[in-house]
Every structure is written in C-alpha cells, then in structure tokens.
Design a protein around this motif. Sequence first.
Motif, PDB file in Angstrom:
ATOM      1  N   UNK A 173       0.820  -1.085  -0.069  1.00 45.19           N
ATOM      2  CA  UNK A 173       0.059  -0.142  -0.145  1.00 45.19           C
ATOM      3  C   UNK A 173       0.793   1.334   0.070  1.00 45.19           C
ATOM      4  N   UNK A 174       1.991   1.049   0.374  1.00 45.32           N
ATOM      5  CA  UNK A 174       2.966   2.384   0.308  1.00 45.32           C
ATOM      6  C   UNK A 174       3.985   2.520  -0.757  1.00 45.32           C
ATOM      7  N   UNK A 175       3.842   1.593  -1.968  1.00 41.18           N
ATOM      8  CA  UNK A 175       4.728   1.525  -2.851  1.00 41.18           C
ATOM      9  C   UNK A 175       4.065   2.371  -4.125  1.00 41.18           C
ATOM     10  N   UNK A 176       4.846   2.771  -5.240  1.00 44.77           N
ATOM     11  CA  UNK A 176       4.119   3.586  -6.253  1.00 44.77           C
ATOM     12  C   UNK A 176       3.343   2.472  -6.790  1.00 44.77           C
ATOM     13  N   UNK A 177       2.450   3.273  -7.650  1.00 44.48           N
ATOM     14  CA  UNK A 177       1.256   2.628  -8.528  1.00 44.48           C
ATOM     15  C   UNK A 177       1.871   3.025 -10.120  1.00 44.48           C
ATOM     16  N   UNK A 178       2.653   2.266 -10.588  1.00 43.64           N
ATOM     17  CA  UNK A 178       3.366   2.606 -11.857  1.00 43.64           C
ATOM     18  C   UNK A 178       2.621   2.201 -12.837  1.00 43.64           C
ATOM     19  N   UNK A 179       1.715   1.018 -12.990  1.00 49.24           N
ATOM     20  CA  UNK A 179       0.978   0.495 -14.185  1.00 49.24           C
ATOM     21  C   UNK A 179      -0.292   0.705 -13.883  1.00 49.24           C
ATOM     22  N   UNK A 180      -1.324  -0.203 -13.999  1.00 48.16           N
ATOM     23  CA  UNK A 180      -2.588  -0.113 -13.841  1.00 48.16           C
ATOM     24  C   UNK A 180      -3.104  -1.403 -12.969  1.00 48.16           C
ATOM     25  N   UNK A 181      -4.476  -1.131 -12.380  1.00 46.42           N
ATOM     26  CA  UNK A 181      -4.773  -2.424 -11.589  1.00 46.42           C
ATOM     27  C   UNK A 181      -4.831  -3.390 -12.222  1.00 46.42           C
ATOM     28  N   UNK A 182      -4.255  -4.539 -11.772  1.00 48.67           N
ATOM     29  CA  UNK A 182      -4.052  -5.888 -12.327  1.00 48.67           C
ATOM     30  C   UNK A 182      -4.494  -6.920 -11.162  1.00 48.67           C
ATOM     31  N   UNK A 183      -5.279  -7.852 -11.377  1.00 52.63           N
ATOM     32  CA  UNK A 183      -5.857  -8.747 -10.389  1.00 52.63           C
ATOM     33  C   UNK A 183      -5.022  -9.931 -10.193  1.00 52.63           C
ATOM     34  N   UNK A 184      -4.550 -10.189 -11.442  1.00 54.71           N
ATOM     35  CA  UNK A 184      -3.821 -11.455 -11.544  1.00 54.71           C
ATOM     36  C   UNK A 184      -4.850 -12.723 -12.167  1.00 54.71           C
ATOM     37  N   UNK A 185      -5.795 -12.351 -12.641  1.00 55.80           N
ATOM     38  CA  UNK A 185      -6.740 -13.388 -12.942  1.00 55.80           C
ATOM     39  C   UNK A 185      -6.985 -13.280 -14.479  1.00 55.80           C
ATOM     40  N   UNK A 186      -6.319 -14.009 -15.174  1.00 57.03           N
ATOM     41  CA  UNK A 186      -6.314 -14.166 -16.650  1.00 57.03           C
ATOM     42  C   UNK A 186      -7.590 -14.246 -17.305  1.00 57.03           C
ATOM     43  N   UNK A 187      -7.990 -13.521 -18.249  1.00 54.55           N
ATOM     44  CA  UNK A 187      -9.131 -13.552 -19.021  1.00 54.55           C
ATOM     45  C   UNK A 187      -9.123 -14.535 -20.187  1.00 54.55           C
ATOM     46  N   UNK A 188      -8.069 -14.582 -20.906  1.00 56.74           N
ATOM     47  CA  UNK A 188      -7.927 -15.491 -21.991  1.00 56.74           C
ATOM     48  C   UNK A 188      -6.547 -15.640 -22.552  1.00 56.74           C
ATOM     49  N   UNK A 189      -6.355 -16.538 -23.419  1.00 51.74           N
ATOM     50  CA  UNK A 189      -5.051 -16.612 -23.926  1.00 51.74           C
ATOM     51  C   UNK A 189      -5.100 -15.898 -25.436  1.00 51.74           C
ATOM     52  N   UNK A 190      -4.150 -15.072 -25.829  1.00 52.64           N
ATOM     53  CA  UNK A 190      -3.891 -14.443 -27.161  1.00 52.64           C
ATOM     54  C   UNK A 190      -2.898 -15.096 -27.823  1.00 52.64           C
ATOM     55  N   UNK A 191      -2.503 -14.574 -28.899  1.00 49.19           N
ATOM     56  CA  UNK A 191      -1.537 -15.275 -29.907  1.00 49.19           C
ATOM     57  C   UNK A 191      -0.801 -13.973 -30.545  1.00 49.19           C
ATOM     58  N   UNK A 192       0.635 -13.942 -30.574  1.00 45.22           N
ATOM     59  CA  UNK A 192       0.890 -12.893 -31.263  1.00 45.22           C
ATOM     60  C   UNK A 192       1.077 -12.993 -32.923  1.00 45.22           C
TER      61      UNK A 192
END
Length: 219
Positions: A90-109
């Motif tokens: 809670x005292x660290x910098x928020x450098x990215x965006x809110x990420x839950x770690x719950x993957x929604x799906x698998x994409x492909x390059x």
Amino acid sequence: MFTGIIEAVGTIKALDNLGHDIRLTVVAGKMDMSDVYLGDSIATNGVCLTVVEKGSNYYKADVSAETIKYTGFAHYQSGSSVNLEKAMRPDSRFGGHIVSGHVDGVGAVESITEHTRYVEVWVKAPDELAKYIAHKGSITVDGVSLTVNEVKGASFMLWLIPHTLKETVIGDYKIGTKVNLEVDVIARYLERLMLGDKAAKSDKADISMSFLAENGYLK
C-alpha cells in the motif's frame, strides 16, 4: 493486487504432476525473495499464484486444472521464462494499472515489426474479449501493464520500448507465441454496472447495441 510492473524474469524449473493440478517450481532470477512469505501472492506471467514453499532464490506454487485450462500454463515447460511481480504494497508506487492476476484468456502474437526505437507487436485476443480492449486503454500481457495503441476487431497493437523488451519475456516473443491476457478491470465493472437492475436477473452480462438503446445509452 498487482500493477503490471515486472520485477524480474524467472525460470520454470519443474512442473510436478499432482493428479488434476501441478506444483510449479520457479527460480526467481533477480527478484528479492527476502520479504516473501508462505501464503504470499506472486504474479507469474500475469497469473496470481500462492507461494506454498520458498527458498532464497525460488518458490513453489500449486496451479489448478482450471488455471491450466484458461491460461498459457498449458504451453509451459521446464526452462520456460516467466515474468514475475510480487503483490503490491500500500505504500509503494502505482506505476502501471490495476491488475488482479486473474487471466481472462489466451491470445497469440500475430506479427512483430522492428522500428528504430520500438517494436510493433500485434496480438490476436479471443473474440469474447474484443469489447473490453480500447484504443489507448490498458491491457495486461503476460503480467505486463501495456497501452493499446491500435485496435482492429479482436486484434490490438502494442509499441514496445527497448527497456520492456530487455526486462520481460516479451523480448522472446515470436509469431504464434501464446500470451496471457487480462483486460482492464474497470471495463468489467462498467459492463456489469450498465445492466442496472437486470444484473440480479442475469447470470452473465449481455451488453448489446439493442440493450444500450433500450436503456438510454444511445440516441
């Protein structure tokens, strides 16, 4: 909760079959393990996993059959590189965006194009995730917080700077590489919110153009 700012690239040392699940052993690379305790969460290529055993330079986590089914873990093997991020403080910098770690799906390059100071990467997402991916919006790819620079249907384009390529597994991507995708959580909440009172009568969100028109969102 995570921010999508990768701390280190680790290496999968072992995937031990436990029947329906697997126990994953990850060598943590340059990530500091001194403040990691049993029960802590570590995002491993964007997947929130619970530490069940740890050492000075490794941790173990159990990966359920459900997680294997809906993430890139079905394609991983011993020696695979993975992006690592410890849960945010809670005292660290928020450098990215809110990420839950719950993957929604698998994409492909789909394609990789090198430019003078950046690399252009197109990723094809599952069709059902297309509505959550917006131009200049945020998306998490293998745990990395990134900005969507262009969208075409279910495909989206990323501009990747040398630092990102060097400090994450993205630098190893090839055409066809499978990637874990997590859409912006705000889009998920907005979809549910727009259902209003109908949310209690539906098992899943079903936002369509006709729904938007009927409820005054379109003129």
